[in-house]
Design an enzyme around this catalytic site. Structure first.
Site, short mmCIF file in Angstrom:
data_model
loop_
_atom_site.label_atom_id
_atom_site.label_comp_id
_atom_site.label_asym_id
_atom_site.label_seq_id
_atom_site.Cartn_x
_atom_site.Cartn_y
_atom_site.Cartn_z
N LYS A 22 0.83 -1.21 0.00
CA LYS A 22 0.00 0.00 0.00
C LYS A 22 0.87 1.26 0.00
O LYS A 22 0.66 2.17 -0.81
CB LYS A 22 -0.91 -0.01 1.23
CG LYS A 22 -1.49 1.34 1.57
CD LYS A 22 -2.16 1.32 2.94
CE LYS A 22 -2.51 2.68 3.46
NZ LYS A 22 -1.41 3.46 4.01
N ASN A 23 1.83 1.32 0.92
CA ASN A 23 2.57 2.58 1.06
C ASN A 23 3.49 2.86 -0.12
O ASN A 23 3.85 4.02 -0.35
CB ASN A 23 3.34 2.59 2.39
CG ASN A 23 2.40 2.76 3.57
OD1 ASN A 23 1.23 3.09 3.40
ND2 ASN A 23 2.88 2.50 4.78
N CYS A 117 -5.20 8.13 8.89
CA CYS A 117 -5.46 7.58 10.22
C CYS A 117 -5.15 8.62 11.30
O CYS A 117 -4.19 9.37 11.20
CB CYS A 117 -4.58 6.35 10.46
SG CYS A 117 -5.11 4.91 9.55
N ARG A 122 0.07 15.03 12.94
CA ARG A 122 0.82 14.55 11.78
C ARG A 122 1.32 15.76 10.98
O ARG A 122 0.80 16.08 9.91
CB ARG A 122 -0.05 13.61 10.94
CG ARG A 122 -0.47 12.38 11.72
CD ARG A 122 -1.15 11.34 10.87
NE ARG A 122 -0.21 10.55 10.08
CZ ARG A 122 -0.54 9.44 9.41
NH1 ARG A 122 -1.76 9.00 9.44
NH2 ARG A 122 0.36 8.79 8.72
N ASP A 306 3.53 0.25 12.25
CA ASP A 306 2.33 -0.27 11.61
C ASP A 306 2.04 -1.74 11.95
O ASP A 306 1.03 -2.29 11.53
CB ASP A 306 2.41 -0.09 10.08
CG ASP A 306 2.22 1.37 9.67
OD1 ASP A 306 1.93 2.21 10.55
OD2 ASP A 306 2.36 1.68 8.47
N ARG A 398 -9.03 0.42 3.52
CA ARG A 398 -8.05 1.35 2.95
C ARG A 398 -6.75 0.63 2.62
O ARG A 398 -6.02 1.07 1.73
CB ARG A 398 -7.74 2.48 3.94
CG ARG A 398 -8.83 3.53 4.06
CD ARG A 398 -8.35 4.69 4.91
NE ARG A 398 -6.95 4.93 4.63
CZ ARG A 398 -6.00 5.13 5.55
NH1 ARG A 398 -6.30 5.16 6.81
NH2 ARG A 398 -4.75 5.33 5.19
#
Ligand code: UD1
Length: 419
Positions: A22-23, A117, A122, A306, A398
């Site tokens: 994903k990232n 999230c 952030r 994560d 997601r």
């Protein structure tokens, strides 16, 4: 409203194949904006963050063709606007990569303040510092970020903190800049290397990705006509490794890069699990109750934040008392309140949580507070006795493709229902 109903306990057994990361995907998709051409991206995870990234690119003028559910061909020859849709970009964190790419391609870009999230503050000061060092003017206000540059000029940038997003974003902005950019104190995550590999395949000149100094020699243009395959997802692989441990199961995890999983492997062995390394697959099993361990999450190659909630489930069920210290995010222990509803004994204060291991969890209705918390609750529901209902699935969707199907194929009694 959708929810997952899980009946346990089930030791997960069998094989699972890991999707693309994903990232990496959510950075590579905006990176295609640097190309004035057509390219194909394979091994894309089919998750809602990828679909959202594609929608944003389409709104900017890209043409996307889905070749199959994990492959797209993208034509970025006709990018028609510098205004990224504010409603879509403010929905997820990685939309900030549009800034670096479009600044490089177009010299001007506006995006909505990135969402994502809720893990605590952030900030994006390091992204902005990087863009400004390259010569851009950045304005933040009214829920948007606007960046403009007549030209970008390579320079040396020292990151005050190790940031995945800022490292990738500055790399994107520097690819077409005049001269050489050096990023010092760069993040080293596998997806940073993957984005650099993608850009180099398209004609960029980036060296050192994966170390803490990255050098980007600016090039005039990137070419298309290339196919790139996204790296396997380290976090999805780690999620199934920890699912094997927490459920006392035995899982063969296929299509992963085991080198990326060393910190997780080491901790699993420490708590009594067995890991067999076959290079591109891993077999993880745990025959007895895991034992306690202390964890501190750190930037790669440290233990990833994560995977902290998924490890939290295994330690909730371990023999003895464990301590987790969260080294990256301010509020990453919200999931512990949900685990407590299932019988876990956890005390969380700020960035530290103490897990007094219990010998079983019991099913309960629980709410995903963020993406990885959601994955942790699915593991907890599979390990727990009785029925667990997991809500707020939009977080999980997601970042995980077909998560319930993958759990079901490993033996879990799990069903998605629409209330
Ligand atoms: C990425 C991952 C996320 C993961 C995180 C850490 C994506 C899309 N998301 O998030 O899943 O949890 O890395 O591995 O890849 N910081 C600043 N200023 C900045 C940027 C960051 O202070 O300009 C701080 C953050 O608040 C945090 C730390 O640096 O405390 C690390 O953040 P960063 O690595 O940037 O995380 P993301 O790229 O947002």
């Amino acid at each position: 409203m959708e929810k997952l109903i899980i009946t346990g306990p089930t030791p997960l057994k069998g094989e699972v194949t890991i999707n693309g990361a994903k990232n990496a995907a959510v950075a590579i998709l905006p990176a295609t904006l640097l190309i004035d051409g057509i390219c194909t991206i394979d091994n894309l995870p089919n998750i809602s963050d990828v679909q959202l990234s594609c929608k944003i690119l389409e709104k900017l003028g890209a043409k996307i063709t889905w070749n199959n559910k994990n492959s797209i061909t993208i034509d970025t020859r006709n990018i028609t606007t510098y205004k990224a849709p504010l409603d879509l970009t403010s929905k997820f964190r990685a939309s900030y990569y549009i800034l670096g790419s479009m600044l490089s391609r177009n010299g001007e870009i506006e995006v909505g303040m990135p969402g994502g999230c809720k893990l605590g503050a952030r900030p994006i000061d390091q992204h902005i510092k990087g863009f400004e060092s390259l010569g851009a003017k950045v304005t933040v206000g009214n829920g948007t970020i606007y960046a403009k540059a007549k030209k970008l000029t390579g320079t040396s940038i020292y990151m005050d903190i190790v940031s995945v997003g800022a490292t990738i974003n500055v790399m994107l902005a520097a690819v077409l800049a005049n001269g050489t950019t050096t990023i010092e104190n760069a993040a080293k995550e596998p997806h940073i290397v993957d984005v650099a590999n993608f850009l180099n395949t398209m004609g960029a000149d980036i060296r050192g990705a994966g170390t803490d100094v990255i050098k980007i020699n600016g090039v005039k243009k990137l070419h298309g006509n290339t196919t790139y395959s996204v790296v396997p997802d380290q976090i999805e692989a780690g999620t199934f490794m920890l699912a094997a441990v927490a459920t006392k199961g035995d899982i063969l995890i296929k299509n992963c890069i085991t080198k990326h999983l060393e910190s997780i492997t080491a901790k699993i062995v420490e708590i009594g699990g067995t890991v067999e390394d076959y290079g591109d697959s891993l077999r993880v099993s745990c025959k007895k109750r895991p034992t306690k361990a202390n964890i501190k999450t750190l930037p790669y190659p440290g233990f990833p934040t994560d995977l902290q909630p998924q490890m939290g489930v295994a330690l909730s069920l371990a023999e003895g008392t464990s301590i987790i210290n969260e080294g990256i995010w301010e509020s990453r222990f919200q999931y512990t309140e949900e685990l407590i509803k299932m019988g876990a004994k956890i005390t969380a204060h700020g960035k530290t949580a103490i897990f007094e291991g219990v010998d079983k969890l019991s099913g309960a209705p629980v709410y995903s507070t963020d993406l990885r918390a959601g994955a942790a609750l699915i593991i907890a529901g599979t390990a727990a006795t009785g029925t667990t209902e997991v809500y707020n699935l939009e977080h999980i969707d997601r970042g995980y493709e077909n998560i319930e199907e993958k759990f079901r194929n490993l033996g879990a009694k799990i069903e998605r229902v629409n209330e």
